[in-house]
Write an enzyme that holds these catalytic residues in place. Structure first.
Site, PDB file in Angstrom:
ATOM      1  N   ARG A  89      89.547  29.477  62.450  1.00  0.00           N
ATOM      2  CA  ARG A  89      90.348  28.624  63.334  1.00  0.00           C
ATOM      3  C   ARG A  89      89.714  27.283  63.636  1.00  0.00           C
ATOM      4  NH1 ARG A  89      91.844  33.702  64.079  1.00  0.00           N
ATOM      5  NH2 ARG A  89      89.639  34.021  63.784  1.00  0.00           N
ATOM      6  N   THR A  90      88.431  27.292  63.974  1.00  0.00           N
ATOM      7  CA  THR A  90      87.800  26.031  64.391  1.00  0.00           C
ATOM      8  C   THR A  90      87.761  25.067  63.212  1.00  0.00           C
ATOM      9  OG1 THR A  90      86.495  27.312  65.938  1.00  0.00           O
ATOM     10  CG2 THR A  90      85.799  25.055  65.563  1.00  0.00           C
ATOM     11  N   LYS A 118      68.106  23.657  48.313  1.00  0.00           N
ATOM     12  CA  LYS A 118      66.921  23.204  47.569  1.00  0.00           C
ATOM     13  C   LYS A 118      65.781  22.844  48.511  1.00  0.00           C
ATOM     14  CE  LYS A 118      69.778  20.749  44.157  1.00  0.00           C
ATOM     15  NZ  LYS A 118      70.104  19.373  43.813  1.00  0.00           N
ATOM     16  N   ARG A 139      79.294  22.926  62.890  1.00  0.00           N
ATOM     17  CA  ARG A 139      79.036  24.230  63.507  1.00  0.00           C
ATOM     18  C   ARG A 139      77.740  24.767  62.918  1.00  0.00           C
ATOM     19  NH1 ARG A 139      82.913  29.439  64.137  1.00  0.00           N
ATOM     20  NH2 ARG A 139      83.569  28.159  65.888  1.00  0.00           N
TER      21      ARG A 139
HETATM   22  C1  NCD Z   1      84.446  31.890  68.717  1.00  0.00           C
HETATM   23  C2  NCD Z   1      83.098  31.370  68.280  1.00  0.00           C
HETATM   24  O1  NCD Z   1      82.884  31.091  67.094  1.00  0.00           O
HETATM   25  O2  NCD Z   1      82.265  31.218  69.143  1.00  0.00           O
HETATM   26  N1  NCD Z   1      85.453  31.727  67.776  1.00  0.00           N
HETATM   27  C3  NCD Z   1      86.127  30.544  67.714  1.00  0.00           C
HETATM   28  O3  NCD Z   1      85.548  29.487  67.541  1.00  0.00           O
HETATM   29  N2  NCD Z   1      87.447  30.593  67.892  1.00  0.00           N
HETATM   30  C4  NCD Z   1      84.400  33.257  69.252  1.00  0.00           C
HETATM   31  C5  NCD Z   1      83.862  34.367  68.401  1.00  0.00           C
HETATM   32  O4  NCD Z   1      83.396  34.189  67.288  1.00  0.00           O
HETATM   33  O5  NCD Z   1      83.928  35.490  68.910  1.00  0.00           O
END
Ligand code: NCD
Length: 358
Positions: A89-90, A118, A139
């Site tokens: 989703r993100t 590498k 992320r």
């Molecule tokens: C969350 C995360 O990655 O922190 N998911 C998300 O971004 N929608 C929650 C999770 O992984 O449980």
């Protein structure tokens, strides 16, 4: 106006999150973030502006002419999605948000396909991305990495904004934005979010969405927070300390059913067992009383709502999905609109979009 390239890393790192905030704002001084790293950057006026911008973008996007206008807004920008931790989703909602605004995107989703494999440092990878892109949405499993990278970039010859799309067990500011946006929309015609009770349930210890959302809720008046979890996974001390310092009414309990009776919103989370120090450690915790099913649904107020950042496992029974109080699918889509709003505001297009003729 404070600037990130006028402070040494060690000094910046040692500041509190509130003290860091002014360093991360746009130099134009409109109160919007340049780098988005943690929830403490958003106060209520900024949250309200972002929600209004998200509403405006979703309205404009309804007509073909409007959608084409939006596609032109940031057609001159490119964004890099750098996700070295799993995400559906993100990742996709940031990608879709970029597409709505006409931003061209590139992505790395697996360090094994980049030069990190590498032996390249993350610093060098991020600097490389900054050569080709105008924004990095990242992320990482590493706490504080986005912050470090933001400082690095602001002190390089090519400063570009960073959006933290989840860092370690620590923060997930854009998820908190979409959660707040969902709560504000859910209570919009029912007297608003002030004075409500929000119940968090699940793995509150390691869920970064909880830490970020709990903080954002402190920007609202008299929002009571209830934390329901097995003792081993209860809300961490730093969150409790912030609530105590801000004079927030909160409760820590292990009784979900009792908590649901008083809830206006219930925010369920999954057990974050990827962080287990010993394999299978989470599986040994009894989590059976921390699941939301048909019985809990009966206890939820008629105008209450049920949220989840997703992905879910069995902490919300599928039988709840069709109930009008189940918000998690809408919540997910809201993420795309609020992220589009954040990206547009980061690049300074809030006013243009708010005042365009569509
Ligand atoms: C969350 C995360 O990655 O922190 N998911 C998300 O971004 N929608 C929650 C999770 O992984 O449980």
């Amino acid at each position: 106006m404070k600037r990130l390239n006028e402070i040494e890393w060690e000094k910046f790192e040692a500041l509190s999150l509130e003290e860091k905030r002014p360093y991360l704002e746009r130099v134009e001084g409109d109160g919007m973030p340049y780098h988005t790293l943690f929830a403490q950057q958003f106060d209520r006026p900024v949250l309200e502006r972002l929600c209004a911008l998200a509403n405006r973008i979703r309205f404009i996007n309804k007509s073909k002419e409007g959608a084409l206008y939006l596609k032109g807004v940031l057609a001159h920008k490119r964004a890099m999605l750098y996700f070295s931790q799993p995400s559906s989703r993100t990742f996709l909602s940031h990608l879709a948000a970029c597409q709505i605004l006409g931003i061209t995107t590139g992505s790395v989703r697996d360090a094994a396909t980049s030069s990190e494999f590498k032996g390249e440092s993350r610093e060098d990878s991020v600097r490389t991305f900054s050569s080709y892109f105008d924004m990095i949405i990242m992320r990482s499993p590493e706490q504080g990495l986005a912050e470090r990278m933001a400082w690095e970039l602001s002190n390089s010859s090519r400063s570009i904004p960073i959006i933290n799309a989840g860092s370690g067990k620590d923060q997930h500011p854009t998820q908190a934005l979409l959660d707040i946006y969902t709560l504000m929309r859910s209570f919009e015609e029912k007297g608003g979010l002030d004075g409500r009770t929000v119940v968090f349930c699940g793995d509150l210890m390691r869920g970064r969405t909880v830490r970020s959302l709990s903080y954002l809720l402190t920007d609202f008046r008299n929002v009571r927070q209830v934390f329901v979890a097995p003792q081993e996974l209860q809300v961490p001390a730093d969150v409790v300390m912030i609530l105590a310092r801000r004079g927030i009414d909160f409760e820590v309990t292990d009784n979900l059913r009792e908590a649901v009776k008083s809830a206006d919103a219930v925010y369920m989370t999954r057990i974050q067992d990827e962080w287990d120090s010993a394999k299978g450690a989470s599986a040994r915790i009894d989590t059976s009383r921390f699941k939301f099913g048909a019985e809990e649904l009966k206890l939820l107020k008629p105008d209450g709502c049920l949220l989840h950042p997703l992905p879910r496992r069995d902490e919300i029974a599928v039988c709840c999905d069709r109930d009008p109080r189940a918000m998690y699918w809408r919540q997910m889509r809201n993420g795309m609109w609020i992220r589009a709003a954040l990206i547009a505001a980061t690049f300074g297009f809030e006013k243009d979009i708010m005042s365009c003729g569509y």
